[in-house]
Design a protein around this motif. Structure first.
Motif, PDB file in Angstrom:
ATOM      1  N   ASN A  38       0.841  -1.191   0.000  1.00 33.87           N
ATOM      2  CA  ASN A  38       0.000   0.000   0.000  1.00 33.87           C
ATOM      3  C   ASN A  38       0.884   1.253   0.000  1.00 33.87           C
ATOM      4  OD1 ASN A  38      -1.922   2.004   0.418  1.00 33.87           O
ATOM      5  ND2 ASN A  38      -3.016   0.863   1.994  1.00 33.87           N
ATOM      6  N   PRO A  41       0.628   4.694   3.558  1.00 34.46           N
ATOM      7  CA  PRO A  41       0.780   3.916   4.789  1.00 34.46           C
ATOM      8  C   PRO A  41      -0.140   4.380   5.905  1.00 34.46           C
ATOM      9  CG  PRO A  41       2.590   5.462   4.571  1.00 34.46           C
ATOM     10  CD  PRO A  41       1.803   5.545   3.285  1.00 34.46           C
ATOM     11  N   TYR A  42      -0.361   3.477   6.833  1.00 34.18           N
ATOM     12  CA  TYR A  42      -1.090   3.824   8.043  1.00 34.18           C
ATOM     13  C   TYR A  42      -0.296   4.880   8.816  1.00 34.18           C
ATOM     14  CZ  TYR A  42      -3.761   3.351  12.329  1.00 34.18           C
ATOM     15  OH  TYR A  42      -4.552   3.613  13.424  1.00 34.18           O
ATOM     16  N   TRP A  44       1.476   5.933  11.475  1.00 32.14           N
ATOM     17  CA  TRP A  44       1.965   5.281  12.683  1.00 32.14           C
ATOM     18  C   TRP A  44       2.017   6.268  13.837  1.00 32.14           C
ATOM     19  CZ3 TRP A  44       4.853   5.948   8.240  1.00 32.14           C
ATOM     20  CH2 TRP A  44       5.886   6.882   8.296  1.00 32.14           C
ATOM     21  N   THR A 199      -0.880  -4.434   3.580  1.00 31.16           N
ATOM     22  CA  THR A 199      -2.120  -3.672   3.724  1.00 31.16           C
ATOM     23  C   THR A 199      -1.875  -2.290   4.305  1.00 31.16           C
ATOM     24  OG1 THR A 199      -3.408  -5.694   4.030  1.00 31.16           O
ATOM     25  CG2 THR A 199      -4.383  -3.639   4.847  1.00 31.16           C
ATOM     26  N   TYR A 200      -1.037  -2.230   5.325  1.00 33.54           N
ATOM     27  CA  TYR A 200      -0.862  -0.981   6.069  1.00 33.54           C
ATOM     28  C   TYR A 200       0.320  -0.151   5.569  1.00 33.54           C
ATOM     29  CZ  TYR A 200      -4.413  -2.931   9.065  1.00 33.54           C
ATOM     30  OH  TYR A 200      -5.601  -3.459   9.518  1.00 33.54           O
ATOM     31  N   ARG A 239      -2.539  -0.754  17.233  1.00 36.36           N
ATOM     32  CA  ARG A 239      -3.282   0.452  16.860  1.00 36.36           C
ATOM     33  C   ARG A 239      -3.901   0.293  15.460  1.00 36.36           C
ATOM     34  NH1 ARG A 239      -2.590   6.008  18.043  1.00 36.36           N
ATOM     35  NH2 ARG A 239      -1.766   5.261  20.040  1.00 36.36           N
ATOM     36  N   ALA A 240      -3.108  -0.171  14.518  1.00 33.67           N
ATOM     37  CA  ALA A 240      -3.580  -0.236  13.132  1.00 33.67           C
ATOM     38  C   ALA A 240      -4.660  -1.293  12.942  1.00 33.67           C
ATOM     39  CB  ALA A 240      -2.392  -0.520  12.207  1.00 33.67           C
ATOM     40  N   ASP A 243      -8.145  -0.335  13.837  1.00 38.17           N
ATOM     41  CA  ASP A 243      -8.716   0.810  13.118  1.00 38.17           C
ATOM     42  C   ASP A 243      -9.519   0.319  11.901  1.00 38.17           C
ATOM     43  OD1 ASP A 243      -9.304   3.237  11.961  1.00 38.17           O
ATOM     44  OD2 ASP A 243      -7.307   4.089  12.322  1.00 38.17           O
ATOM     45  N   TRP A 246     -10.158   2.965   9.034  1.00 37.63           N
ATOM     46  CA  TRP A 246      -9.035   3.178   8.113  1.00 37.63           C
ATOM     47  C   TRP A 246      -8.976   2.058   7.084  1.00 37.63           C
ATOM     48  CZ3 TRP A 246      -4.784   0.693   6.267  1.00 37.63           C
ATOM     49  CH2 TRP A 246      -3.839   1.466   5.597  1.00 37.63           C
ATOM     50  N   ARG A 247      -9.195   0.823   7.521  1.00 40.14           N
ATOM     51  CA  ARG A 247      -9.121  -0.314   6.604  1.00 40.14           C
ATOM     52  C   ARG A 247     -10.217  -0.230   5.543  1.00 40.14           C
ATOM     53  NH1 ARG A 247      -8.246  -3.580  10.381  1.00 40.14           N
ATOM     54  NH2 ARG A 247     -10.317  -4.468  10.678  1.00 40.14           N
ATOM     55  N   ALA A 250      -9.247   2.483   3.119  1.00 42.42           N
ATOM     56  CA  ALA A 250      -8.138   2.038   2.279  1.00 42.42           C
ATOM     57  C   ALA A 250      -8.634   1.145   1.154  1.00 42.42           C
ATOM     58  CB  ALA A 250      -7.093   1.305   3.127  1.00 42.42           C
TER      59      ALA A 250
END
Length: 332
Positions: A38, A41-42, A44, A199-200, A239-240, A243, A246-247, A250
């Motif tokens: 991806n 990015p997430y 962080w 993914t992140y 954390r990710a 979420d 967010w997913r 995305a």
């Protein structure tokens, strides 16, 4: 980047050192489209110093695995965290005596290579089979995005388990795709692998997961040993994975990007072979020539020695990268 396989080095995406050697005059910075990671990015979080200065507690790891279980629809006791999916791909073949392995392919080459390194007899087969001791499936497949139905995989797992065999299903690209995951109820003898970094967009964190029932998951947990996952990976992963918003965003955003990339590829005369929301694979009238033009423009994509017309393109990360890609694809 290359690792050793049955027939020599296995080349992977992401090796910008190779890109620089092939195209020393290319403009920098490189735009790396050779991976299926991806590009957005997430975000962080800031981490407490203790994530770096102390060994992770067992409760920290359990908390991460609990969050991962909720994200994947699994039961916490059936989830094991590891320092990346590749570490699991290397480890799992060493958990049983050498046998016959069927890898449904062509697919990610490290699967066949890892089983062969552990002394197993490996064959690549075109379709799902139970005529082996271990069967390996990547779902969705890399690089063509093929998806197998859960019922077919469950039936194969049952047939293999009846003879003491295993079904290994690599769901590295499943998070953002309409895939019927096996994580919710892994059949006996079935091991599911899930990637975090793809993914992140945080591949450097080195985090991945395995999902299976007993006794397989217990064997894998013992083989990994204590402190296999770093404190920073645990903190960011918790954390990710929690979420969900967010997913979902995305999946929608990368779906739009994939459709945009398809349009560019088709306008350039490419034929879409398949892919996922994180990469697209296509055949071009002059694949080697296009690879060279992209490289000289500072765009690195994935090529395939066995299929010279074929290229796999990841998603550009920003407007400038989209413009540079469009300019090269639009060249006569």
């Amino acid at each position: 980047m290359a690792s050793e396989g049955r027939n020599g080095p296995i080349r992977h995406g992401g090796d910008l050192g190779e890109a620089a050697r092939l195209f020393p005059q290319a403009p920098e910075p490189w735009i790396d489209l050779s991976t299926g990671i991806n590009p957005i990015p997430y975000p962080w979080p800031a981490l407490e110093a203790s994530a770096f200065t102390r060994l992770p507690a067992a409760s920290d790891l359990a908390s991460l695995e609990d969050v991962a279980a909720r994200a994947y629809g699994a039961r916490p006791e059936q989830v094991v965290a590891a320092p990346g999916t590749q570490a699991l791909i290397d480890l799992v073949p060493r958990l049983r005596p050498p046998g016959r392995v069927a890898v449904v392919g062509p697919t990610y080459a490290e699967h066949a290579a890892a089983w062969a390194r552990a002394g197993h007899a490996v064959a690549t087969v075109p379709t799902l089979t139970t005529q082996a001791d271990i069967v390996v499936v990547v779902n969705p497949n890399n690089p063509d995005g093929r998806i197998m139905a859960r019922r077919d995989l469950a039936a194969a797992a049952a047939g293999l388990a009846g003879r003491g065999g295993w079904l290994v299903v690599d769901e590295a690209f499943a998070d953002l795709e309409p895939v019927e995951s096996l994580c919710a109820a892994p059949p006996p003898g079935c091991l599911v692998l899930r990637s975090f970094g793809k993914t992140y967009g945080l591949a450097g964190l080195r985090l991945g997961f395995a999902v299976a029932g007993e006794p397989l998951i217990g064997t894998l947990r013992r083989a990994l040993g204590p402190w296999a996952v770093s404190g920073p990976a645990i903190a960011v992963g918790r954390r990710a994975l929690a979420d969900e918003a967010w997913r979902r965003e995305a999946a929608v955003g990368r779906g739009r990007d994939a459709a945009r990339l398809d349009a560019l590829i088709e306008a350039a005369g490419g034929r879409i072979v398949g892919g996922t929301r994180l990469f697209r694979t296509a055949d071009f009238p002059d694949g080697p020539g296009l690879f060279g033009r992209l490289g000289r423009a500072g765009l690195f994509v994935r090529r395939f020695e066995a299929a010279p017309a074929r290229l796999r393109l990841g998603l550009p990360p920003d407007a400038a990268a989209w413009s540079r890609l469009a300019a090269v694809l639009g060249e006569p």
